[in-house]
Design a protein around this motif. Structure first.
Motif, PDB file in Angstrom:
ATOM      1  N   SER A   1     -10.225  10.340  -3.825  1.00 30.91           N
ATOM      2  CA  SER A   1      -9.265  10.389  -4.938  1.00 30.91           C
ATOM      3  C   SER A   1      -7.889  10.834  -4.438  1.00 30.91           C
ATOM      4  N   CYS A   2      -6.860  10.237  -5.034  1.00 28.62           N
ATOM      5  CA  CYS A   2      -5.488  10.446  -4.553  1.00 28.62           C
ATOM      6  C   CYS A   2      -4.969  11.826  -4.964  1.00 28.62           C
ATOM      7  N   GLY A   3      -4.220  12.458  -4.075  1.00 27.91           N
ATOM      8  CA  GLY A   3      -3.661  13.776  -4.350  1.00 27.91           C
ATOM      9  C   GLY A   3      -2.734  13.782  -5.559  1.00 27.91           C
ATOM     10  N   ASP A   4      -1.994  12.698  -5.769  1.00 29.62           N
ATOM     11  CA  ASP A   4      -1.087  12.652  -6.923  1.00 29.62           C
ATOM     12  C   ASP A   4      -1.875  12.629  -8.228  1.00 29.62           C
ATOM     13  N   VAL A   5      -3.015  11.952  -8.209  1.00 23.85           N
ATOM     14  CA  VAL A   5      -3.855  11.904  -9.409  1.00 23.85           C
ATOM     15  C   VAL A   5      -4.467  13.283  -9.655  1.00 23.85           C
ATOM     16  N   ARG A   6      -4.908  13.933  -8.596  1.00 17.91           N
ATOM     17  CA  ARG A   6      -5.514  15.268  -8.769  1.00 17.91           C
ATOM     18  C   ARG A   6      -4.478  16.273  -9.271  1.00 17.91           C
TER      19      ARG A   6
ATOM     20  N   GLY B   1       2.287  -4.843  -5.499  1.00 18.56           N
ATOM     21  CA  GLY B   1       1.925  -3.523  -6.003  1.00 18.56           C
ATOM     22  C   GLY B   1       1.352  -2.629  -4.912  1.00 18.56           C
ATOM     23  N   ALA B   2       1.154  -1.362  -5.266  1.00 13.06           N
ATOM     24  CA  ALA B   2       0.673  -0.366  -4.301  1.00 13.06           C
ATOM     25  C   ALA B   2      -0.755  -0.641  -3.851  1.00 13.06           C
ATOM     26  N   SER B   3      -1.455  -1.539  -4.545  1.00 14.72           N
ATOM     27  CA  SER B   3      -2.828  -1.874  -4.152  1.00 14.72           C
ATOM     28  C   SER B   3      -2.918  -3.266  -3.533  1.00 14.72           C
TER      29      SER B   3
ATOM     30  N   PHE C   1       0.812  -1.223   0.000  1.00 13.89           N
ATOM     31  CA  PHE C   1       0.000   0.000   0.000  1.00 13.89           C
ATOM     32  C   PHE C   1       0.847   1.277   0.000  1.00 13.89           C
ATOM     33  N   CYS C   2       0.467   2.189  -0.890  1.00 21.06           N
ATOM     34  CA  CYS C   2       1.076   3.524  -0.924  1.00 21.06           C
ATOM     35  C   CYS C   2       0.224   4.460  -0.057  1.00 21.06           C
ATOM     36  N   ARG C   3       0.696   5.680   0.074  1.00 26.46           N
ATOM     37  CA  ARG C   3      -0.008   6.657   0.901  1.00 26.46           C
ATOM     38  C   ARG C   3      -1.421   6.923   0.369  1.00 26.46           C
ATOM     39  N   GLY C   4      -1.549   7.029  -0.964  1.00 23.48           N
ATOM     40  CA  GLY C   4      -2.856   7.323  -1.553  1.00 23.48           C
ATOM     41  C   GLY C   4      -3.860   6.210  -1.298  1.00 23.48           C
ATOM     42  N   VAL C   5      -3.401   4.960  -1.408  1.00 25.42           N
ATOM     43  CA  VAL C   5      -4.287   3.821  -1.159  1.00 25.42           C
ATOM     44  C   VAL C   5      -4.661   3.769   0.325  1.00 25.42           C
ATOM     45  N   LYS C   6      -3.676   3.965   1.195  1.00 20.56           N
ATOM     46  CA  LYS C   6      -3.976   3.939   2.638  1.00 20.56           C
ATOM     47  C   LYS C   6      -5.021   4.989   2.985  1.00 20.56           C
TER      48      LYS C   6
ATOM     49  N   VAL D   1       4.273  10.188 -13.148  1.00 16.15           N
ATOM     50  CA  VAL D   1       4.336   8.894 -12.448  1.00 16.15           C
ATOM     51  C   VAL D   1       4.590   9.223 -10.979  1.00 16.15           C
ATOM     52  N   CYS D   2       3.730   8.721 -10.092  1.00 15.07           N
ATOM     53  CA  CYS D   2       3.803   9.190  -8.699  1.00 15.07           C
ATOM     54  C   CYS D   2       5.046   8.625  -8.004  1.00 15.07           C
ATOM     55  N   HIS D   3       5.396   9.258  -6.900  1.00 11.50           N
ATOM     56  CA  HIS D   3       6.604   8.871  -6.178  1.00 11.50           C
ATOM     57  C   HIS D   3       6.503   7.430  -5.671  1.00 11.50           C
ATOM     58  N   ALA D   4       5.310   7.046  -5.204  1.00 11.64           N
ATOM     59  CA  ALA D   4       5.147   5.680  -4.677  1.00 11.64           C
ATOM     60  C   ALA D   4       5.420   4.650  -5.769  1.00 11.64           C
ATOM     61  N   THR D   5       4.931   4.929  -6.972  1.00  9.45           N
ATOM     62  CA  THR D   5       5.167   4.010  -8.090  1.00  9.45           C
ATOM     63  C   THR D   5       6.655   3.945  -8.414  1.00  9.45           C
ATOM     64  N   GLN D   6       7.288   5.114  -8.488  1.00  9.78           N
ATOM     65  CA  GLN D   6       8.730   5.143  -8.797  1.00  9.78           C
ATOM     66  C   GLN D   6       9.522   4.367  -7.750  1.00  9.78           C
TER      67      GLN D   6
ATOM     68  N   GLN E   1      -0.097   8.365 -17.002  1.00  7.45           N
ATOM     69  CA  GLN E   1      -0.879   7.756 -15.927  1.00  7.45           C
ATOM     70  C   GLN E   1       0.092   7.563 -14.755  1.00  7.45           C
ATOM     71  N   THR E   2      -0.376   7.746 -13.537  1.00  6.89           N
ATOM     72  CA  THR E   2       0.540   7.774 -12.390  1.00  6.89           C
ATOM     73  C   THR E   2       1.263   6.454 -12.141  1.00  6.89           C
ATOM     74  N   THR E   3       0.764   5.365 -12.752  1.00 12.34           N
ATOM     75  CA  THR E   3       1.300   4.041 -12.423  1.00 12.34           C
ATOM     76  C   THR E   3       2.112   3.425 -13.563  1.00 12.34           C
ATOM     77  N   MET E   4       2.482   4.240 -14.550  1.00 11.74           N
ATOM     78  CA  MET E   4       3.273   3.692 -15.663  1.00 11.74           C
ATOM     79  C   MET E   4       4.719   3.473 -15.221  1.00 11.74           C
TER      80      MET E   4
HETATM   81  S1  SF4 Z   1      -0.099   4.566  -6.737  1.00 12.11           S
HETATM   82 FE1  SF4 Z   1       0.386   6.763  -6.650  1.00 12.11          FE
HETATM   83  S2  SF4 Z   1      -1.326   7.760  -7.669  1.00 12.11           S
HETATM   84 FE2  SF4 Z   1      -2.004   5.685  -7.183  1.00 12.11          FE
HETATM   85  S3  SF4 Z   1      -2.997   5.892  -5.172  1.00 12.11           S
HETATM   86 FE3  SF4 Z   1      -0.852   5.381  -4.785  1.00 12.11          FE
HETATM   87  S4  SF4 Z   1       0.176   7.371  -4.493  1.00 12.11           S
HETATM   88 FE4  SF4 Z   1      -1.801   7.753  -5.503  1.00 12.11          FE
END
Ligand code: SF4
Length: 394
Positions: free
Chosen positions: A148-153, A373-375, A55-60, A282-287, A244-247
């Motif tokens: 909705s995640c801040g990185d997506v917004r 993955g982050a999810s 889990f990333c911050r956005g998912v949490k 591409v968000c920091h969590a993905t990177q 897309q943030t997850t590429m």
């Molecule tokens: S993977 Fe990135 S954009 Fe998607 S929810 Fe997590 S922090 Fe947000």
């Protein structure tokens, strides 16, 4: 009372500390392995976890917000509707279904006003929802919880600003992915032209069409209505690029290079500088998860299992990365081991589920890496770890 006041903007509730809300997704085994330096030494081999996974911050934040909403409305009895999957993980969506949340399909949410009443609560998933659906939702007057995640917004805001500055937008992503569907809806609402390219080959094709000033027919033949809202390439002579943030971050940087080189060839360096914008979305969590996955895979494991929802874009990309380094398999959960000697996985080329045999090398000790993955909830990762350990010991 004005219409605006009757239907307020979605509220972003302050979220209590995540660890108090997310215990349903935890795994004691994962905690123990993490405390032991991300290595689990067992009879039959070693299992490694990367320094960043799950889990990333956005998912949490999204899950904690939905948990809090469920707790609150268990007392009030309000119905809770989720406008699409909260994140792309079947275990997590099933968990919330069991908590009484009603998950609307993409078709159902197109007619959200037929399902959601003023005295209901509607939850916007981590990817957001298309603007027109959000507007219909607000018109119902129901309570809206926006996860909705801040990185997506931030991606949406940057792309909308580029449109206002006179740029068309290239989105590097999947045209039917939930996040990109919302990005497209916002760009269209801002009056912008967009095109979605899903691969480096598609980006090269687009560049060739733009610099050769191909006609609209060729453009539309290469990029269908799901990928673009434009009838011609006129607007694309000034091009802003997002992902897309997850590429894959490495692919995103290649997209920038491909586009830049094509424009330099066509209009020179200063022309390219003037006509191009780029934002690494591409968000920091993905990177971070991709970098950690490369570190783990480069250490030379005998086998890598990538754990996450088959629909999860960031997990699919972790699998692609891992496959470049090691023998890798993509699984959703411990059910993947349900048939003796065979592994339930997916063929990403055909999108079909497949069962493979001979996936587990016979030699011992075996070194196995696990990516998530982050999810991907740790409880599922823990179940996979336990099952894998049983197989290594057998
Ligand atoms: S993977 Fe990135 S954009 Fe998607 S929810 Fe997590 S922090 Fe947000």
């Amino acid at each position: 009372m004005s219409a605006e006041r009757a239907n307020p903007s979605p509220r972003r509730r302050p979220v209590p500390p995540h660890d108090q809300r997310l215990s349903a997704f935890d795994s004691e085994l994962v905690d123990r392995i993490r405390a032991a330096g991300n290595v689990w030494r067992i009879e039959g081999g070693e299992i490694f976890l990367p320094r960043a996974f799950g889990f990333c911050r956005g998912v949490k934040r999204a899950l904690a917000s939905l948990e809090e909403t469920c707790d609150r409305h268990r007392r009030t009895g309000k119905r809770i509707f989720l406008l699409g999957q909260i994140i792309h993980n079947p275990w997590v969506n099933d968990y919330f279904r069991q908590r009484g949340v009603q998950l609307l399909s993409n078709e159902q949410r197109q007619r959200v006003e037929e399902h959601v009443r003023a005295d209901d609560c509607a939850v916007i998933p981590a990817f957001g929802v298309p603007l027109e659906i959000e507007q219909h939702l607000r018109a119902t007057g129901c309570e809206v919880v926006d996860t909705s995640c801040g990185d997506v917004r931030r991606l949406w805001l940057w792309a909308e600003r580029a449109v206002r500055d006179g740029f068309a937008v290239l989105v590097f992503g999947k045209a039917d992915h939930d996040e990109t569907v919302v990005t497209k809806s916002r760009l269209a609402a801002a009056g912008g032209s967009y095109v979605v390219a899903n691969s480096l080959d598609q980006v090269r094709c687009l560049c060739e069409l733009i610099v050769s000033r191909a006609d609209g027919e060729r453009f539309r033949a290469a990029f269908g209505p799901q990928a673009t809202n434009a009838g011609s390439l006129d607007a694309f002579q000034r091009l802003a690029q997002v992902s897309q943030t997850t590429m894959l971050y490495s692919d995103t940087m290649k997209v920038r290079q491909i586009v830049h080189e094509a424009f330099v060839r066509a209009v020179g360096q200063s022309g390219a500088d003037e006509r191009l914008q780029f934002q690494p979305t591409v968000c920091h969590a993905t990177q971070d998860r991709q970098a950690a996955a490369v570190e783990l895979c480069a250490a030379g494991p005998d086998l890598v299992l990538v754990v996450g929802g088959f629909q999860s874009s960031n997990t699919r990309n972790l699998y692609r990365l891992a496959s470049e380094y090691a023998r890798a398999y993509f699984i959703e959960d411990a059910e993947a081991f349900r048939t003796a000697g065979r592994l339930h996985t997916i063929d990403l080329e055909t999108e079909k589920p497949v069962e493979v045999s001979d996936w587990l090398p016979a030699r011992r000790p075996l070194r196995v890496g696990i990516l998530a993955g982050a999810s991907s909830p740790e409880i599922v990762v823990g179940q996979v770890l336990q099952k894998l350990a049983d197989l290594l010991r057998a």
